[in-house]
Design an enzyme around this catalytic site. Structure first.
Site, mmCIF file in Angstrom:
data_model
loop_
_atom_site.group_PDB
_atom_site.id
_atom_site.type_symbol
_atom_site.label_atom_id
_atom_site.label_comp_id
_atom_site.label_asym_id
_atom_site.label_seq_id
_atom_site.Cartn_x
_atom_site.Cartn_y
_atom_site.Cartn_z
ATOM 1 N N ARG A 164 -0.274 9.845 -0.873
ATOM 2 C CA ARG A 164 -1.382 10.429 -1.628
ATOM 3 C C ARG A 164 -1.212 11.918 -1.898
ATOM 4 O O ARG A 164 -1.558 12.407 -2.972
ATOM 5 C CB ARG A 164 -2.674 10.199 -0.854
ATOM 6 C CG ARG A 164 -3.023 8.735 -0.785
ATOM 7 C CD ARG A 164 -4.164 8.477 0.151
ATOM 8 N NE ARG A 164 -4.535 7.068 0.134
ATOM 9 C CZ ARG A 164 -5.451 6.536 0.928
ATOM 10 N NH1 ARG A 164 -6.077 7.290 1.818
ATOM 11 N NH2 ARG A 164 -5.736 5.259 0.848
ATOM 12 N N ARG A 193 -2.279 11.611 5.708
ATOM 13 C CA ARG A 193 -2.474 10.259 6.203
ATOM 14 C C ARG A 193 -1.998 9.226 5.184
ATOM 15 O O ARG A 193 -2.230 9.374 3.991
ATOM 16 C CB ARG A 193 -3.960 10.040 6.492
ATOM 17 C CG ARG A 193 -4.302 8.624 6.865
ATOM 18 C CD ARG A 193 -5.736 8.475 7.299
ATOM 19 N NE ARG A 193 -6.708 8.538 6.214
ATOM 20 C CZ ARG A 193 -6.887 7.588 5.289
ATOM 21 N NH1 ARG A 193 -6.120 6.527 5.266
ATOM 22 N NH2 ARG A 193 -7.829 7.736 4.367
ATOM 23 N N HIS A 228 -7.323 12.283 -2.367
ATOM 24 C CA HIS A 228 -6.873 10.969 -2.819
ATOM 25 C C HIS A 228 -6.645 11.050 -4.323
ATOM 26 O O HIS A 228 -7.487 11.578 -5.046
ATOM 27 C CB HIS A 228 -7.947 9.929 -2.485
ATOM 28 C CG HIS A 228 -7.499 8.513 -2.668
ATOM 29 N ND1 HIS A 228 -7.184 7.981 -3.887
ATOM 30 C CD2 HIS A 228 -7.314 7.515 -1.771
ATOM 31 C CE1 HIS A 228 -6.824 6.717 -3.732
ATOM 32 N NE2 HIS A 228 -6.895 6.412 -2.458
ATOM 33 N N LEU A 288 -14.164 6.748 -5.045
ATOM 34 C CA LEU A 288 -12.800 6.298 -4.801
ATOM 35 C C LEU A 288 -12.479 5.000 -5.527
ATOM 36 O O LEU A 288 -13.259 4.059 -5.528
ATOM 37 C CB LEU A 288 -12.629 6.058 -3.299
ATOM 38 C CG LEU A 288 -11.171 5.893 -2.880
ATOM 39 C CD1 LEU A 288 -10.457 7.223 -2.988
ATOM 40 C CD2 LEU A 288 -11.095 5.364 -1.469
ATOM 41 N N HIS A 297 -10.894 13.543 0.251
ATOM 42 C CA HIS A 297 -11.058 12.214 0.817
ATOM 43 C C HIS A 297 -11.072 12.164 2.342
ATOM 44 O O HIS A 297 -11.879 11.456 2.928
ATOM 45 C CB HIS A 297 -9.932 11.333 0.277
ATOM 46 C CG HIS A 297 -10.019 9.902 0.678
ATOM 47 N ND1 HIS A 297 -11.155 9.146 0.463
ATOM 48 C CD2 HIS A 297 -9.134 9.069 1.273
ATOM 49 C CE1 HIS A 297 -10.938 7.911 0.902
ATOM 50 N NE2 HIS A 297 -9.740 7.841 1.426
ATOM 51 N N PHE A 320 0.845 -1.184 0.000
ATOM 52 C CA PHE A 320 0.000 0.000 0.000
ATOM 53 C C PHE A 320 0.882 1.236 0.000
ATOM 54 O O PHE A 320 2.045 1.163 0.403
ATOM 55 C CB PHE A 320 -0.909 -0.006 1.229
ATOM 56 C CG PHE A 320 -2.353 0.192 0.878
ATOM 57 C CD1 PHE A 320 -3.098 -0.855 0.390
ATOM 58 C CD2 PHE A 320 -2.960 1.430 1.019
ATOM 59 C CE1 PHE A 320 -4.434 -0.674 0.054
ATOM 60 C CE2 PHE A 320 -4.288 1.626 0.683
ATOM 61 C CZ PHE A 320 -5.026 0.570 0.203
ATOM 62 N N GLU A 374 -6.247 2.608 -3.567
ATOM 63 C CA GLU A 374 -4.816 2.432 -3.743
ATOM 64 C C GLU A 374 -4.456 0.964 -3.937
ATOM 65 O O GLU A 374 -3.400 0.641 -4.473
ATOM 66 C CB GLU A 374 -4.175 2.912 -2.436
ATOM 67 C CG GLU A 374 -2.835 3.489 -2.522
ATOM 68 C CD GLU A 374 -2.617 4.388 -1.310
ATOM 69 O OE1 GLU A 374 -3.343 5.381 -1.168
ATOM 70 O OE2 GLU A 374 -1.719 4.085 -0.525
ATOM 71 N N GLN A 390 -6.915 15.657 2.973
ATOM 72 C CA GLN A 390 -6.284 14.807 1.962
ATOM 73 C C GLN A 390 -7.123 14.683 0.693
ATOM 74 O O GLN A 390 -8.317 14.385 0.765
ATOM 75 C CB GLN A 390 -6.066 13.408 2.533
ATOM 76 C CG GLN A 390 -5.460 12.440 1.530
ATOM 77 C CD GLN A 390 -5.028 11.146 2.191
ATOM 78 O OE1 GLN A 390 -5.834 10.258 2.428
ATOM 79 N NE2 GLN A 390 -3.763 11.056 2.533
#
Lengths: 597, 236
Positions: A283, A404, A239, A249, A363, A117, A252, A237
């Site tokens: 991100r 994050r 994304h 979304l 996000h 990830f 990832e 954030q």
């Protein structure tokens, strides 16, 4: 009429953090959970890719590596004592979820399977590591289901489809909440020894977002209106891979399984930006890199989007590159069934044969209600509010700092939901009920009655879309002073117009017109704090990038922002300016360094 | 852009005792979701229109409703799949509370009867780590873990329409998810519930549930597997 209830502990929100806290607190005290929706509708359920823990089931891994990734991913604004708790306790939290029945994917040996990830690395940044535990690409769904199932097993009391209009904090002590039963419009006053807020994010202040319609942050705004601070609200954030225009979304995990980003010329442009982690860079950076490609005229057809390519032949073409892998179409369908279906349903694209148009989507709020490591809400840099707790996205511990890492929202929910729930339960065993002030619900009642009767000419939908547009354009991935000032003055003008709205629905039964109007009030306050916090931070760090201050400035800005309303103590949208205070960042193991991937 | 007409079945107990229909003309893109159209009606034309919605992309299960006669999620149904006249009604067989909102309490009460939670008396492994489960054992109940409790299946079932006491396909899907989990020890208790008069034998394999499921779960097969476990006394 007002319904009166008394519970030792009241939890607001029934997503991952709220349910985890409820399970913990219910072992120690009597608990009620208030949720705006049925718990299984909570936004935790939409989390796709996974939940990190250094189990080492696939390859060597250590909590210190994970902690480092979290701190570096957050651009060193992370409180490192909290990050250490996150990294260490993630392991027992994952096992606890498995013991509750969560159906994780398995290795041939029967252990929890893990995958790569973004931003998660081995040996302090040397390359990607398989750390994300998962159930295909519906990990959040399985977490939400498992926690709710266990709440049923343990007879946790739910008040479903209630929204919170006010959090009763007087003289530094939490005393309960005022909520509206959506089915009837009737008011419910909950008297409690302690309250834990776990209401999730508020991404609906942006035009293109992955967030549910319901993510509007009323309980967060309620605290701010009552004079309590909000921390690091400038860090929101984006994304990198939202479905073009819709913002839905695409996890990832698509890149964890080998998918790549391509510009309009078909080039894997991340080779030029993040040579080590490439498509698995964090991100905040990827969202910027995408817009830099677009600005350089290399978007698809000169437009403001690029491609996410998960065609097996594309993935396999980069199979021998660092972090590359070899896949078949069948494996991808098995590992990413939901997002592949979303590409087909919403884009009409066949992802095994063609790439998918994507753009960054709003996000996750890194900021929120400041708490200590046990969920206790802070009233200032150094003191807490008695009996008030928060956990999950609405809270700011801060384990996410300025950005994050992927999977860390779920880890945050279970680790800090657990800690907050335990602290909540223990508090309730020791504490007595603080008395409610007379007519504790009167102010909320008055504000709601006024809203319900409003006959002005402004429409909720119009004001909300103007808010979302200005926030997206001026307080998004790239920011500068002039744009943010414009956004602030627009938000303030919208707040003025908000006093002139008119509702169509004056009834009590499922008055979602009233609910949306109330939600808009919260979004306006939170957007104002977000824009003002972004404007005062004259540096670029993590998710905040400023064209006018492009560098990170540790000398002046290695500190958290606390934002307060200058005129407080109301249940209505604020009228005063935003006032700021700083809170130091806890640095233990990792001194700030330049951040490259 | 194309012209579409939305015909929505309305009900508001505070306004009048009977239901009525409202019609709304809109310009719509083929890629818009039915939920987008409902939102536009609510935001631009009639704020009293009430429906549940949250995630907007087919995962939370809030916006289940009857669209052109089929139970679907409004956020997972695109204008391009429908004609220019779109009819929207609340789910069938459930008490309507307002417009497209139905009372879900009986649905969740039925769900709770099958003990939809992990049951195991065996302590977790002494090392504190995960229970072991092979990929094949995990795959055995994978399909039914996808359920989002939207009620599209139960509200499409003729047996449920005939008797709302029937626990319905969604509850059986949830029971299946645990009965066939190699780690779980509650199969006996759940099969007992499933075998009662209002349990699986009410299913006459109409397949409506399978067709209605927005998550593509093969519900009729899952119900069949629970029936077989009851008939043979074996979970396999």
């Amino acid at each position: 009429m007002t319904h009166h209830h008394q519970f030792d502990a009241v939890i607001v929100g029934a997503g991952g953090a709220g349910l985890m806290a409820a399970l913990q607190a219910a072992r120690l005290t009597n608990v009620a959970v208030i949720s705006k929706m049925y718990p299984t509708r909570s936004h935790t359920g939409t989390a796709q890719g996974g939940i990190a823990a250094p189990l080492g089931n696939m390859e060597e891994d250590h909590w210190e590596w994970y902690m480092y990734d979290t701190v570096k991913g957050g651009d060193y604004l992370v409180d490192q004592d909290a990050a250490e708790i996150l990294a260490r306790e993630s392991v027992e939290a994952i096992y606890e979820l498995e013991h509750m029945g969560l159906p994780f994917d398995r290795t041939e040996e029967g252990r929890i399977e893990q995958r790569r990830f973004g931003g998660h690395t081995r040996d302090y940044g040397k390359g990607p590591v398989m750390r994300s535990c998962k159930s295909a690409d519906r990990t959040g769904h399985m977490i939400l289901q498992t926690l709710y199932q266990n709440c049923i097993k343990h007879n946790v009391r739910f008040f479903n489809e209630f929204f919170v209009a006010d959090v009763l904090v007087h003289d530094g002590v939490a005393r309960g909440v005022v909520a509206v039963e959506i089915a009837t419009g009737e008011l419910h006053l909950f008297h409690a020894k302690a309250v834990l807020l776990a209401s999730g994010g508020f991404g609906r202040m942006f035009a293109v977002t992955s967030n549910a319609h319901s993510l509007t942050g009323e309980p967060v705004a309620a605290l701010y209106r009552r004079g309590l601070p909000l921390e690091d609200m400038e860090f929101f954030q984006f994304h990198p891979t939202g479905i073009y225009k819709m913002g839905i979304l695409l996890s990832e995990a698509a890149r964890g399984e080998g998918g790549v980003l391509l510009n309009g010329r078909g080039e894997r442009f991340l080779e030029n930006y993040a040579p080590t982690l490439m498509d698995l860079a964090p991100r905040d950076m990827l969202s910027r890199f995408i817009y830099q490609e677009v600005a350089a005229g290399r978007g698809v057809d000169g437009k403001d989007y690029v491609y996410l390519d998960i065609r097996p032949e594309t993935i396999n073409r980069y199979g021998s590159a660092p972090g590359g892998r070899t896949v078949t179409a069948a494996e991808l369908e098995e590992k990413l069934p939901d997002i592949i279906e979303m590409m087909r349903v919403y884009m009409g694209v066949e992802p095994m044969r063609e790439p998918v148009p994507i753009q960054p989507t709003a996000h996750y709020a890194m900021g929120g209600i400041p708490t200590d490591n046990d969920g206790r809400v802070l009233a200032g840099p150094a003191h807490t509010v008695s009996g008030l707790f928060a956990a999950g996205e609405c809270a700011c511990v801060s384990v996410h700092g300025a950005n994050r890492l992927g999977t860390n929202s779920l880890v945050d929910l279970v680790v800090f939901g657990r800690r907050g729930g335990k602290a909540l339960g223990e508090f309730c065993r020791r504490a007595d009920y603080a008395p409610l002030p007379p007519q504790a619900e009167a102010e909320a009642q008055g504000a709601l009655a006024e809203l319900r009767a409003s006959r002005g000419r402004e429409r909720v939908g119009t004001l909300r879309s103007e808010l979302q547009r200005v926030m997206m354009d001026k307080v998004g991935v790239f920011r500068k002073a002039a744009g943010m000032r414009e956004a602030l003055s627009t938000v303030r003008a919208l707040k003025e117009r908000y006093t002139q709205i008119g509702l169509d629905d004056r009834g009590g039964t499922f008055n979602t017109d009233l609910l949306e109007a109330f939600e808009l009030g919260a979004l306006l306050d939170l957007a104002e704090v977000t824009a003002a916090s972004a404007l005062q931070r004259t540096e670029s760090r993590g998710a905040q990038y400023r064209d006018d201050f492009p560098e990170r400035d540790d000398t002046h800005w290695l500190k958290h922002t606390l934002a307060y309303c200058s005129e407080g103590a109301s249940v209505r949208p604020t009228r005063g300016e935003v006032r700021f205070e700083a809170k130091p960042v806890v640095v233990t193991r990792f001194e700030p360094k330049p951040r490259t991937y | 852009m194309a012209k579409v007409t939305l015909k929505i079945k309305r009900y508001d107990p505070e306004r009048e005792p009977a239901s009525w229909w409202s019609e709304h003309a809109l310009e719509a893109e083929p890629t818009e979701r039915v939920l987008d159209l409902l939102n536009r009606v609510k935001w631009e034309q009639d704020g009293t229109l009430s429906f549940r919605r949250s995630c907007g992309h087919g995962i939370c299960g809030s916006d289940s409703m009857r669209i052109d006669g089929a139970n679907r999620l409004a956020c997972k149904t695109l204008v391009s799949e429908l004609g220019s006249a779109i009819t929207i009604e609340p789910l069938l067989g459930m008490r309507v509370q307002k417009d497209l909102i139905v009372d879900l309490e009986p649905f969740f009460a039925a769900y709770r009867t099958v003990k939809p939670y992990f049951i195991s008396n065996a302590p977790p492994p002494p090392d504190g780590r995960e229970r072991l489960q092979t990929p094949a054992q995990r795959l055995r109940f994978d399909d039914t873990t996808k359920c989002i409790l939207c009620a599209c299946c139960t509200a499409s079932c003729p047996s449920f329409w005939a008797s709302s006491e029937y626990i319905g396909p969604a509850s059986i899907v949830q029971a299946h998810r645990f009965i066939f989990d190699s780690r779980d020890e509650g199969a006996g208790e759940r099969l007992q519930v499933a075998g009662e008069t209002m349990g699986v034998w009410r299913c006459h394999t109409a397949f409506n549930c399978t067709l209605a499921c927005p998550r593509g779960i093969n519900i009729t097969q899952a119900i069949g597997e629970v029936k077989r476990a009851l008939a043979t006394g074996r979970v396999e």
